[in-house]
Design an enzyme around this catalytic site. Structure first.
Site, PDB file in Angstrom:
ATOM      1  N   ILE A 700       0.821  -1.216   0.000  1.00 24.47           N
ATOM      2  CA  ILE A 700       0.000   0.000   0.000  1.00 24.47           C
ATOM      3  C   ILE A 700       0.852   1.262   0.000  1.00 24.47           C
ATOM      4  O   ILE A 700       0.321   2.373  -0.022  1.00 24.47           O
ATOM      5  CB  ILE A 700      -0.947   0.032   1.221  1.00 24.47           C
ATOM      6  CG1 ILE A 700      -0.154  -0.053   2.526  1.00 24.47           C
ATOM      7  CG2 ILE A 700      -1.991  -1.067   1.136  1.00 24.47           C
ATOM      8  CD1 ILE A 700      -1.001   0.141   3.780  1.00 24.47           C
ATOM      9  N   GLY A 701       2.168   1.119   0.027  1.00 25.35           N
ATOM     10  CA  GLY A 701       3.035   2.296   0.005  1.00 25.35           C
ATOM     11  C   GLY A 701       4.484   1.883  -0.048  1.00 25.35           C
ATOM     12  O   GLY A 701       4.839   0.714   0.149  1.00 25.35           O
ATOM     13  N   GLY A 703       8.843   3.676   0.109  1.00 30.02           N
ATOM     14  CA  GLY A 703       9.714   4.817   0.333  1.00 30.02           C
ATOM     15  C   GLY A 703      11.148   4.379   0.196  1.00 30.02           C
ATOM     16  O   GLY A 703      11.445   3.274  -0.266  1.00 30.02           O
ATOM     17  N   GLY A 706      11.939   0.993   1.902  1.00 27.37           N
ATOM     18  CA  GLY A 706      11.358  -0.256   1.434  1.00 27.37           C
ATOM     19  C   GLY A 706       9.882  -0.093   1.168  1.00 27.37           C
ATOM     20  O   GLY A 706       9.448   0.943   0.672  1.00 27.37           O
ATOM     21  N   VAL A 708       5.548  -0.796   2.361  1.00 22.70           N
ATOM     22  CA  VAL A 708       4.577  -0.958   3.438  1.00 22.70           C
ATOM     23  C   VAL A 708       3.463  -1.865   2.928  1.00 22.70           C
ATOM     24  O   VAL A 708       2.939  -1.663   1.827  1.00 22.70           O
ATOM     25  CB  VAL A 708       3.994   0.393   3.888  1.00 22.70           C
ATOM     26  CG1 VAL A 708       2.944   0.186   4.989  1.00 22.70           C
ATOM     27  CG2 VAL A 708       5.092   1.306   4.395  1.00 22.70           C
ATOM     28  N   LYS A 722       5.925  -2.464   7.837  1.00 16.39           N
ATOM     29  CA  LYS A 722       6.970  -1.749   7.112  1.00 16.39           C
ATOM     30  C   LYS A 722       8.182  -2.661   6.997  1.00 16.39           C
ATOM     31  O   LYS A 722       8.722  -3.119   8.002  1.00 16.39           O
ATOM     32  CB  LYS A 722       7.345  -0.452   7.823  1.00 16.39           C
ATOM     33  CG  LYS A 722       8.416   0.337   7.070  1.00 16.39           C
ATOM     34  CD  LYS A 722       8.476   1.778   7.500  1.00 16.39           C
ATOM     35  CE  LYS A 722       9.152   1.961   8.823  1.00 16.39           C
ATOM     36  NZ  LYS A 722       9.416   3.387   9.126  1.00 16.39           N
ATOM     37  N   ASP A 832      11.643  14.625  11.095  1.00 18.59           N
ATOM     38  CA  ASP A 832      11.108  14.433   9.741  1.00 18.59           C
ATOM     39  C   ASP A 832       9.588  14.589   9.745  1.00 18.59           C
ATOM     40  O   ASP A 832       8.865  13.778   9.167  1.00 18.59           O
ATOM     41  CB  ASP A 832      11.502  13.052   9.211  1.00 18.59           C
ATOM     42  CG  ASP A 832      11.384  12.971   7.678  1.00 18.59           C
ATOM     43  OD1 ASP A 832      11.339  14.040   7.031  1.00 18.59           O
ATOM     44  OD2 ASP A 832      11.319  11.857   7.156  1.00 18.59           O
TER      45      ASP A 832
END
Length: 1012
Positions: A700-701, A703, A706, A708, A722, A832
């Site tokens: 589903i995501g 970055g 790696g 998610v 994650k 962040d």
């Protein structure tokens, strides 16, 4: 004249001389009057002849000493009063040509520029008030030239720099007021030399660096009023404060003070007001109390322990006792219930126990009684509303029992009543339902019995009676409940049908009738529910079909009709509504699922309906028949078509076998690894459940770290996983460090606005973090239309994220960061903060996530340094990029960018190749752009423009170039909460904001715009 001069001649000469002297004096006075008259007209001309000075004319028939802005002594101008006149020009440099001026008052205007040193020419000046203006720059170092000053107020301006030492030379000062400014330097210890000082106001100087309360201030023996709240004070309160014998009013709230409350403080004989709330004070409250003049004590929101001192029972003049959000224990001293002056008793969120003094209210005119979230038992005092003044009664989350006091039935002043989560029983007192001013009646989680009345208070907006033993039918008189916004009657014994009259409530937003014994059909005429957001009728015995009118409820976001006997088809118009939450399971529904609802988002929404079918396997339902197809005779099908079908079928079988073997090998390979699971709470899944579900279909995501995954698990529905990946078989050390940082931090902190880490799973070449799953994913997907994948509410639409949701998200994220900065020991800096790292659950509650770059500070007062800058362009604070220094203010900067994104709808990198959104916003402030023009049209409504402007300005202040000029996250939370979170629990807000004023007249429009 000689001795021989006749007496009559002498008399004539004396009369003549006297006449000449009188004539000369009269001439001089007339000359002074005319001169002052000309100066006043000159002042009027300097201010460009404003309408409020239209009566200042040149006519001699108009005596300027009679003008309301002028006061005269012996026919000469001594006072000039120009308060709240919308003056936008500078002060006239010739003002002091009025030689006898002793009093100048220009407060509440818009006067710009630096402090007017031309005022030094007013040699007789005793009173100077320039507060609430737009003055900038430093307070002059030679301000002591105004040697006769007794009163000086420079508050609510944009003065910066130091509070200069020279102020300590103004020996005649009785009142010094430098509040709500941008001073960011030092506070002069020399203020302690002002021996005649009676009033000292230094509050809300948010830009001051962390500083200790100057011990020299305790030398001010004549000081009566001292306010220095919200000014970044830290350290301990000096023990010598007990020597300030004249002190009457002390307010040091909203700082970072620590240590114990000095023993001598409550020994000050004249002390009447003590506000020390929202600090880090610890230890016990001094048990020797001799300040018998005390009328108001607020020690709330600290870390105080021990008991409420018995000596507090001697404070017979006490009006307000506020001790909420501490760790106090023991019983409430019996004598406090006898106070005749007590109006507010506020002790919620402590560890207090025992029975309450039964005389509360009998002798005093109680207005607020808030004891929620303690361990009190026994009955409520019968006389809380004895004098008919009680406004708020908050006693939820205790162990109180028995019936509610019958006197509450005749308490017409009552506005808020919260008694949830106790052991109360019996019927509700007669008259309480219809109490004239009652707006919130919350009785949930008790053992109340009885039936609902036909009529309610006309002002009632919230009625919460869930988890009780109420019975009978919902009365037809419910149609008179016109102002009810929330009606929660879950888990009771209500029976009969849903009355049609219930559908006529125009303001209703939440209706919860689940877990009752309701029968019959859902009313078909529900068009009046235009505001309805949540409808839960589950776990009843409702029958009939789903009315089509439900599909016309445009505000509806959550619909739960599960566990009923509803039949028929699912209305096809239900799909375009894109409900955040939909549950129709365990009914008798039949037919085909509308195609737009065939999504993983709704994979548990239709279970337990044997008559339903779907066109795909996504919902785990029976596949529908393909329907009537155009019939073709077997003889017309060509051999070529048969061959093609055979080939396709063969290839399909081959591909399926190949994928199965690959999947089996991959799964076998995964399971061969040695996986280690470390859990941080009780789990309903195993490591194999997680590891075997990490397929591409569940991503589903992604970055730089790696991917998610969304993984289905029993009981929880889903978890988010994650996976930290490396470029080879061995993980990169930076990724390992990031992994360890996140585990270290999230495994040790608990907060409702910080993502919950459930466990971590590791092997030689893989690192997995398992979190709670958040249906609405990250803020940036909503705010910047980055997501095309369906979330709980369907495909993301930008206009769904209205301003109330944005404000709710901002408050939640700010609370999470505030917890990290102020309540974690040592503090944690995220490093962040950005919209993609703010996750949203199904109710748009914000969760701060992704702690891979987080840094734990060794000591709160020290700046840590990093070997390299990490973060995202547009969010990085300038000092972090230049000096690699780390403290909490870099998170404040990043959060300020998030606020600018929420208010403008623009991305953090908005601008050109050399600028960002923060710089863009500051530039518009500098050139004076109307802020309304910068706001996001998708979120802007006439009712929230002012609020959005305030939050935009807060974002600008948070992104100030100088770290010291940024507020702390604690201050940011206070400002955001002051907007009263529209999606939060309203009753909790009432608790906090009725208890203590956390914001005191922050003047955004005059503070921020000139802070550049």
């Amino acid at each position: 004249m000689t001795k021989s001069t006749p007496p009559c001649i002498k008399m004539k000469i004396f009369i003549l001389v006297s006449f000449l002297i009188f004539t000369y004096a009269n001439s001089q006075q007339s000359h002074l009057y005319n001169q002052e008259h000309e100066i006043l007209l000159k002042i009027k001309n300097h201010f460009q002849n404003p309408s409020f000075l239209s009566h200042w004319t040149i006519s001699n028939t108009s005596l300027h000493c009679s003008w309301p802005e002028i006061h005269c002594t012996k026919n000469s101008v001594t006072s000039l009063l120009m308060m709240n006149k919308d003056i936008t020009q500078t002060l006239p440099p010739f003002l002091c040509e009025l030689k006898n001026l002793t009093h100048i008052d220009f407060q509440y205007n818009y006067i710009p520029n630096e402090f007017p040193t031309s005022l030094y020419n007013c040699s007789m000046l005793e009173y100077l008030d320039l507060s609430q203006n737009f003055f900038v720059g430093n307070i002059p170092n030679d301000i002591d030239r105004l040697a006769s000053l007794q009163f000086l107020s420079l508050g609510a301006n944009n003065f910066s720099g130091d509070i200069p030492m020279s102020i300590g030379k103004l020996k005649n000062l009785k009142s010094l007021q430098i509040y709500q400014c941008l001073v960011n330097g030092t506070i002069a210890d020399e203020i302690g030399d002002l021996v005649n000082l009676e009033t000292l106001l230094l509050f809300s100087n948010h830009m001051l660096p962390r500083t200790k309360l100057p011990s020299s201030f305790t030398k001010l023996k004549n000081l009566r009023k001292f306010h220095m709240y919200d000014s970044n004070l830290f350290g301990e309160i000096p023990e010598t404060i007990g020597e300030m014998m004249s002190l009457e009013d002390l307010d040091l709230s909203g700082n970072f003070l620590s240590g114990k409350i000095p023993n001598g403080l409550f020994s000050l004989k004249n002390l009447s007001i003590v506000y020390l709330y929202q600090n880090n004070l610890s230890g016990e409250i001094p048990d020797v109390v001799e300040a018998f003049e005390l009328t108001s004590v607020d020690l709330s929101m600290n870390n105080l322990t021990g008991k409420i001192p018995d000596d507090f029972g001697k404070l017979e003049k006490l009006n307000v006792l506020s001790l909420f959000e501490n760790q106090l224990s023991g019983e409430v001293p019996e004598r406090i219930g006898h106070f005749s002056a007590l109006t507010d008793f506020i002790v919620f969120q402590n560890n207090l126990s025992g029975n309450l003094p039964q005389d509360f209210g009998r002798y005093s005119k109680l207005e607020t009684f808030q004891i929620s979230s303690n361990s009190f038992n026994g009955r409520l005092p019968e006389n809380l509303c004895y004098h008919g003044r009680l406004v708020g009664l908050m006693v939820f989350d205790n162990n109180l029992s028995g019936e509610l006091p019958k006197s509450l039935g005749s308490c017409s002043s009552l506005q808020y009543l919260r008694v949830e989560n106790n052991e109360f029983s019996g019927n509700i007192p007669n008259g309480l339902w219809t109490s004239t001013n009652l707006s919130q009646l919350m009785l949930s989680e008790n053992k109340f019995t009885g039936e609902l009345p036909e009529r309610l208070s006309q002002n009632l907006s919230t009625l919460a009676i869930s988890y009780n033993r109420f019975s009978g039918r919902i009365p037809n008189g419910v149609s008179s409940w016109k102002n009810v916004v929330k009606f929660n009657a879950s888990n009771n014994f209500f029976n009969g049908s849903i009355p049609l009259e219930l559908t006529s409530l125009p303001r209703l937003e939440t209706l919860l009738l689940d877990q009752n014994q309701l029968t019959g059909q859902i009313p078909s005429d529900i068009t009046s529910w235009k505001s309805l957001v949540t409808l839960n009728l589950s776990h009843n015995q409702l029958s009939g079909e789903i009315p089509d009118a439900i599909c016309r409820l445009r505000s509806l976001s959550m619909l739960d009709l599960s566990e009923n006997q509803i039949s028929g088809r699912i209305p096809p118009q239900l799909a375009p509504m894109r409900l955040t939450n939909l549950n129709l399971s365990s009914n008798y529904l039949t037919g085909r699922i509308p195609s737009d609802l065939e999504s993983l988002v709704y994979d548990r929404s239709f279970l337990g309906n044997s008559g339903l079918c779907a066109d795909t396997l996504v919902l785990n339902l029976t596949l529908c028949n393909s329907g009537t197809r155009s019939r073709r005779s077997d003889s017309s099908m060509s051999k070529a078509m048969i061959i093609i079908l055979v080939i396709v079928a063969s290839l399909t079988v081959f591909l399926a076998v190949f994928l199965s073997i690959s999947f089996y090998k991959k799964r076998k390979q995964l399971m061969r690894r040695t996986w280690k699971l470390t859990s941080f709470q009780r789990l309903s899944f195993t490591k194999s459940n997680i590891v075997t579900s990490l397929s591409d279909n569940n991503i589903i995501g992604s970055g730089g770290f790696g991917s998610v995954y969304r993984v289905a698990v029993e009981d929880l529905g889903y978890v988010a996983v994650k996976k930290i990946r490396g470029s080879s078989k061995k993980l990169d050390q930076k990724l390992v460090d990031s992994f360890l940082a996140e585990v270290e931090i999230l495994s040790n902190i608990r907060h409702s606005n910080i993502v919950k880490l459930m466990c971590c799973i590791s092997s030689d070449d893989s690192l997995l973090l398992v979190y709670e799953y958040h249906e609405n994913q990250s803020l940036d997907r909503w705010l910047h239309k980055k997501s095309k994948i369906p979330v709980v509410s369907g495909t993301v639409h930008h206009n769904i994220l209205d301003w109330p949701k944005r404000l709710h998200i901002a408050i939640g994220a700010a609370q999470g960061l505030c917890y990290m900065h102020n309540d974690c020991s040592p503090p944690i800096v995220h490093r962040d903060v950005k919209t993609s790292n703010i996750l949203l659950d199904s109710k748009f509650n914000a969760k701060v996530a992704d702690f891979g770059l987080a840094r734990i500070l060794i000591k709160p007062e020290e700046l840590a340094t990093m070997s390299a800058v990490a973060g995202t362009f547009g969010y990085i604070a300038p000092e972090y990029a230049q000096t690699i220094r780390v403290n909490e203010k870099i998170d404040v900067y990043s959060f300020g960018v998030v606020l600018l994104e929420l208010t403008t709808g623009k991305e953090a990198n908005h601008g050109d190749e050399f600028s960002s959104l923060a710089e863009w916003a500051w530039r518009h402030i500098q050139i004076g752009t109307d802020i309304e023009e910068l706001l996001d049209d998708d979120a802007m409504e006439p009712s929230n423009v002012e609020e959005m402007c305030s939050i935009f300005k807060l974002g600008v202040m948070c992104t100030s170039t100088l770290p010291a000029s940024r507020p702390s996250m604690k201050e940011v939370v206070k400002i955001l909460r002051n907007c009263k979170d529209p999606l939060a629990n309203v009753e909790k807000i009432v608790d906090i904001y009725d208890a203590a004023p956390l914001l005191k007249n922050l003047k955004w429009e005059k503070q921020v715009e000139y802070s550049v």
